[in-house]
Design a protein around this motif. Sequence first.
Motif, PDB file in Angstrom:
ATOM      1  N   GLN A 179      36.421  51.335  17.667  1.00  0.00           N
ATOM      2  CA  GLN A 179      36.107  52.767  17.652  1.00  0.00           C
ATOM      3  C   GLN A 179      35.665  53.211  16.259  1.00  0.00           C
ATOM      4  O   GLN A 179      34.744  54.034  16.118  1.00  0.00           O
ATOM      5  CB  GLN A 179      37.327  53.577  18.112  1.00  0.00           C
ATOM      6  CG  GLN A 179      37.090  55.062  18.198  1.00  0.00           C
ATOM      7  CD  GLN A 179      36.044  55.442  19.226  1.00  0.00           C
ATOM      8  OE1 GLN A 179      35.851  54.732  20.218  1.00  0.00           O
ATOM      9  NE2 GLN A 179      35.362  56.550  18.994  1.00  0.00           N
ATOM     10  N   LYS A 216      32.036  52.311  15.651  1.00  0.00           N
ATOM     11  CA  LYS A 216      31.088  53.240  16.262  1.00  0.00           C
ATOM     12  C   LYS A 216      30.853  54.449  15.364  1.00  0.00           C
ATOM     13  O   LYS A 216      29.727  54.931  15.232  1.00  0.00           O
ATOM     14  CB  LYS A 216      31.614  53.684  17.630  1.00  0.00           C
ATOM     15  CG  LYS A 216      31.673  52.565  18.656  1.00  0.00           C
ATOM     16  CD  LYS A 216      32.177  53.084  19.999  1.00  0.00           C
ATOM     17  CE  LYS A 216      32.238  51.953  21.033  1.00  0.00           C
ATOM     18  NZ  LYS A 216      32.762  52.435  22.338  1.00  0.00           N
ATOM     19  N   SER A 274      28.634  53.341  12.492  1.00  0.00           N
ATOM     20  CA  SER A 274      27.230  53.199  12.886  1.00  0.00           C
ATOM     21  C   SER A 274      26.522  54.550  12.916  1.00  0.00           C
ATOM     22  O   SER A 274      25.357  54.663  12.513  1.00  0.00           O
ATOM     23  CB  SER A 274      27.139  52.522  14.247  1.00  0.00           C
ATOM     24  OG  SER A 274      27.724  53.333  15.256  1.00  0.00           O
TER      25      SER A 274
END
Length: 362
Positions: free
Chosen positions: A74, A77, A80
């Motif tokens: 998580q 993400k 990113s």
Amino acid sequence: MPIYGLRFHSLDQTSYYLGPEHLQRGDMVFAPLEQGEALGEIVCVCPAPPPGITEDELPAIIRGTTDEDRAQLQANKEISLEAAEFCRRCIRNRHLDMKLVDVEVFFDRSKFIFYFTAPARIDFRELVKDLVHQYRARIELRQIGVRHETQMIGAVGNCGMVCCCRRYLRKFAPVTIRMAKEQNLFLNPAKISGICGRLLCCLSYEQENYDQFHRSCPRLGKKYQTKKGSMKVLRANMFRNSISVITENNEEMELTLDEWQALESYRPEGPKQTTAKAAPKPQTGDGLLVVSVTPDSVDDPALFADMLPVEAEKETAPPPPPEEGQSRSKRKRKRKPRQEGENRSEAPAAPPAVSPDTTDQG
């Protein structure tokens, strides 16, 4: 051992691995790849290995995931999204003609992959340095085409449904305008093009049936001699498995392919000799860039030597040195070739050169 199908990215192809029996569809596991361990999702459980692969050739799943692994997933993400925003800001500041599509972060954060589109090759050396200095990891810039961009972003097609490339397509089949012609479609770019601006991928779905039909039917617009006289082929209908012909009496008829074969048709003028076409050259690539840079090699001046645009190479290339013993005026002036019969005595002769050692002293 059971065989599981893993997908390491939502748009990747399915890879097959051996694993324990307690795993189910949707579980996240670690599996070996060329660049190391990667986290993938189980998308299917296969009763047998895929065709062409034996069970002994399949690698094995390393381990499952823990709560810490899911928490780091998580966090990756979020990283990113942050990296995508940082990269877009650097692109705007450096006025680069490129568009960032997506950012992929490896589970151990040792590698960042930036997917982008660009109309041509660009000089992004400074952008790579910014990314490497910001995240201190291996940075890979990967240029993709408009089809892959639509596949990553997703869109609604002309049919009103989500694009096939986003839903289930993992490989793009070649699509040509010949397919649209053979399927009797109107050659309107707005009708036969997808959201990406390229030809619709669904044109290739039924092309095999069209090819099989056209191989068995006569050529359109040609005249044939049959048992019932001369006939000219007008149209072909694949769905009815029939062709429309016009007879010598200007009567139009519709015949099935079996009825046409029973007429024992042949071309009256005979086959024409055609020159053999040259074989197409094999394609070596699509010209898209894939650049991978590490923090240790980012300052290497020769790292991007083969990746600069042509315009940048011309600007940075020094002018050629002048030849030895040749002045600038001689390089600019070209000697005109003497025509046949031209009188050389018309031009005044140059006076003889006098050496300083042989001057007259008397």
